[in-house]
Design a protein around this motif. Sequence first.
Motif, PDB file in Angstrom:
ATOM      1  N   SER A   1       0.757  -1.351  -0.011  1.00 12.50           N
ATOM      2  CA  SER A   1       0.067   0.044  -0.056  1.00 12.50           C
ATOM      3  C   SER A   1       0.938   1.294   0.144  1.00 12.50           C
ATOM      4  O   SER A   1       0.494   2.377  -0.533  1.00 12.50           O
ATOM      5  CB  SER A   1      -0.927   0.172   1.378  1.00 12.50           C
TER       6      SER A   1
ATOM      7  N   GLU B   1     -21.097  -7.638  -3.208  1.00 11.00           N
ATOM      8  CA  GLU B   1     -19.706  -6.763  -3.419  1.00 11.00           C
ATOM      9  C   GLU B   1     -18.686  -7.026  -4.230  1.00 11.00           C
ATOM     10  O   GLU B   1     -17.501  -6.841  -4.363  1.00 11.00           O
ATOM     11  CB  GLU B   1     -19.100  -6.508  -1.979  1.00 11.00           C
TER      12      GLU B   1
ATOM     13  N   TRP C   1      -4.070  -0.170  -2.056  1.00 10.07           N
ATOM     14  CA  TRP C   1      -5.291  -0.208  -1.115  1.00 10.07           C
ATOM     15  C   TRP C   1      -6.507   0.213  -1.703  1.00 10.07           C
ATOM     16  O   TRP C   1      -6.760   1.469  -1.549  1.00 10.07           O
ATOM     17  CB  TRP C   1      -4.492   0.694   0.127  1.00 10.07           C
ATOM     18  N   SER C   2      -7.192  -0.557  -2.386  1.00 10.64           N
ATOM     19  CA  SER C   2      -8.542  -0.240  -2.988  1.00 10.64           C
ATOM     20  C   SER C   2      -9.531  -1.627  -2.841  1.00 10.64           C
ATOM     21  O   SER C   2      -9.003  -2.755  -2.760  1.00 10.64           O
ATOM     22  CB  SER C   2      -8.339   0.090  -4.430  1.00 10.64           C
ATOM     23  N   LYS C   3     -10.740  -1.300  -2.930  1.00 13.42           N
ATOM     24  CA  LYS C   3     -11.541  -2.332  -2.991  1.00 13.42           C
ATOM     25  C   LYS C   3     -11.201  -3.181  -4.375  1.00 13.42           C
ATOM     26  O   LYS C   3     -11.493  -4.465  -4.012  1.00 13.42           O
ATOM     27  CB  LYS C   3     -13.094  -1.672  -2.957  1.00 13.42           C
ATOM     28  N   GLU C   4     -11.351  -2.537  -5.240  1.00 11.10           N
ATOM     29  CA  GLU C   4     -10.872  -3.281  -6.613  1.00 11.10           C
ATOM     30  C   GLU C   4      -9.831  -4.283  -6.369  1.00 11.10           C
ATOM     31  O   GLU C   4      -9.740  -5.298  -7.029  1.00 11.10           O
ATOM     32  CB  GLU C   4     -10.475  -2.235  -7.728  1.00 11.10           C
ATOM     33  N   THR C   5      -8.604  -4.058  -5.625  1.00  7.40           N
ATOM     34  CA  THR C   5      -7.563  -4.865  -5.605  1.00  7.40           C
ATOM     35  C   THR C   5      -8.073  -6.088  -4.800  1.00  7.40           C
ATOM     36  O   THR C   5      -7.737  -7.225  -5.002  1.00  7.40           O
ATOM     37  CB  THR C   5      -6.248  -4.088  -5.134  1.00  7.40           C
ATOM     38  N   PHE C   6      -8.678  -6.075  -3.714  1.00  7.10           N
ATOM     39  CA  PHE C   6      -9.024  -7.018  -2.813  1.00  7.10           C
ATOM     40  C   PHE C   6     -10.121  -7.731  -3.259  1.00  7.10           C
ATOM     41  O   PHE C   6      -9.933  -9.043  -3.038  1.00  7.10           O
ATOM     42  CB  PHE C   6      -9.366  -6.477  -1.362  1.00  7.10           C
ATOM     43  N   VAL C   7     -10.958  -7.158  -3.967  1.00  8.62           N
ATOM     44  CA  VAL C   7     -11.947  -7.961  -4.863  1.00  8.62           C
ATOM     45  C   VAL C   7     -11.274  -8.958  -5.782  1.00  8.62           C
ATOM     46  O   VAL C   7     -11.678 -10.222  -6.174  1.00  8.62           O
ATOM     47  CB  VAL C   7     -12.906  -7.131  -5.452  1.00  8.62           C
TER      48      VAL C   7
END
Length: 332
Positions: free
Chosen positions: A44, A176, A51-57
Amino acid sequence: MNSTSTSTSKDTKAASPWSQALRGSWGTYLGLLVVLLGMVALFSALSEYFWSKETFVTIANEIPALAVMAVGMTFVLIIAGIDLSVGSVLALSAAVAAQAILIWGMNVWLAGALGLLTGLLCGAVTGAVSVVWRLPTFIVSLGMLEALRGAAYVVTDSRTQYVGDAISGLAAPIMEGVSSAFLIALAIVIIGHVVLTRTVFGRYVIGIGTNEEAMRLAGIDPRPIRITVFAVMGLLAALAGLMQSARLEAADPNTGVGMELQVIAAVVIGGTSLMGGRGSVIATFFGVLIIAVLEAGLAQVGASEPQKRIITGVVIVVAVIIDTLRQKRVAA
């Protein structure tokens, strides 16, 4: 007299293979969690996009195949075995399911069941051959790796089979942006953990890996248990194949090449002993997450493929060294 008896009973319980294998699990979980969070923090800081929602999804949707196979490999390594054929089982099972849909006109459910049965039989054959002829599982699974990869080429005529959206629902986002495949993988991790820690079968698996001769003397035949473990490994590899096909909307005979090393790496990073007798499905899942975060992070910071391989290899070796030192300290 009662005090001595009670003390002896406690010592026997503490010394049992099952309790020894599970001792210190919380410490292992905490250590792996610290490593995982440290890697997330590092990447990050190095990449503004990590550090983003897209990365973790994206990470969540890419790990189901690896996660379900790592669950099976945990059991295989605990019985002091190894299965190098899982990548080929993945490819063959996906190829059979695709052919069932495209050529034989089966509906998705029957085709999927046929693919799962293919993986189950492949795993059972690997286990049975190694048990009946008392051959090292390394050699047997290495031979199966080549044979099953060749079978995948034969089934697909060495061409990618495009199944379109026939089984894409398995990879479709449902919550999500997270796919149903990820939720299935989580369920399998939980089931695997319960089986290993709360069932007689799990105790037998750990007992075989710890001291197979002692299990025989106790009247327990390890052969059907070994075959069952490899059959389940094949079944989970087949499920991983269906997950991969759903994500790619195709069955590629080249898919899964080298994936067995990635699976074993995740299990080893999670602290499962290559010598058998000790392991944790939850810790293995942490190992899967560590590998996934490492690969995603290195990709985002611009690391080349050779650099990613070097770094991943170093992480695996360091993880094994740390686990070995920890076990020596616990034994002392």
